[in-house]
Scaffold this motif. Structure first.
Motif, PDB file in Angstrom:
ATOM      1  N   HIS A 123      10.768   1.880  -3.785  1.00  0.00           N
ATOM      2  CA  HIS A 123       9.924   0.848  -4.080  1.00  0.00           C
ATOM      3  C   HIS A 123       9.207   0.615  -2.766  1.00  0.00           C
ATOM      4  N   THR A 124       7.742   0.208  -3.051  1.00  0.00           N
ATOM      5  CA  THR A 124       6.771  -0.042  -2.031  1.00  0.00           C
ATOM      6  C   THR A 124       6.322  -1.378  -1.899  1.00  0.00           C
ATOM      7  N   GLN A 125       6.571  -1.868  -0.654  1.00  0.00           N
ATOM      8  CA  GLN A 125       6.196  -3.302  -0.567  1.00  0.00           C
ATOM      9  C   GLN A 125       4.926  -3.361   0.359  1.00  0.00           C
ATOM     10  N   ILE A 126       3.937  -4.103  -0.194  1.00  0.00           N
ATOM     11  CA  ILE A 126       2.847  -4.140   0.712  1.00  0.00           C
ATOM     12  C   ILE A 126       2.473  -5.609   0.812  1.00  0.00           C
ATOM     13  N   GLY A 127       2.829  -6.322   1.721  1.00  0.00           N
ATOM     14  CA  GLY A 127       2.510  -7.932   1.714  1.00  0.00           C
ATOM     15  C   GLY A 127       3.606  -8.503   0.830  1.00  0.00           C
ATOM     16  N   GLU A 128       2.966  -9.166  -0.113  1.00  0.00           N
ATOM     17  CA  GLU A 128       3.902  -9.749  -0.921  1.00  0.00           C
ATOM     18  C   GLU A 128       3.868  -8.954  -2.344  1.00  0.00           C
ATOM     19  N   ASP A 129       3.222  -7.853  -2.685  1.00  0.00           N
ATOM     20  CA  ASP A 129       3.217  -6.814  -3.644  1.00  0.00           C
ATOM     21  C   ASP A 129       4.286  -6.048  -3.590  1.00  0.00           C
TER      22      ASP A 129
END
Length: 85
Positions: A7-13
């Protein structure tokens, strides 16, 4: 073989990996995470945005196996490399 989800987390996304891949162990998951991040960073246009991202690897139970910040997968050329800017 166990299944791992990347799973990729970019900031809050969070961009979820619904299918995952079967790998022999957590070490293989770490290698796959590193290779995935390096492939994502290959495009210079995405590099700045992705440097704050993190790849979260979970097992089938949803437990976090590892967190791999994209910034830790960057390989810089040696200081004496004439192509380094």
């Amino acid at each position: 073989m166990p299944r791992y989800f990347f799973h990729t987390q970019i900031g809050e996304d969070i961009i979820s990996d619904p299918t995952g891949i079967e790998l022999r162990d957590p070490d293989a998951a770490w290698e796959a995470a590193r290779d995935t991040i390096r492939a994502a960073l290959h495009d210079p246009q995405d590099q700045a945005r992705l440097m704050t991202a993190c790849l979260m690897v979970t097992d089938e139970a949803g437990e976090v196996v590892l967190e791999f910040p994209f910034s830790e997968a960057v390989v810089l050329p040696p200081l004496d490399d004439p192509t380094r800017h």
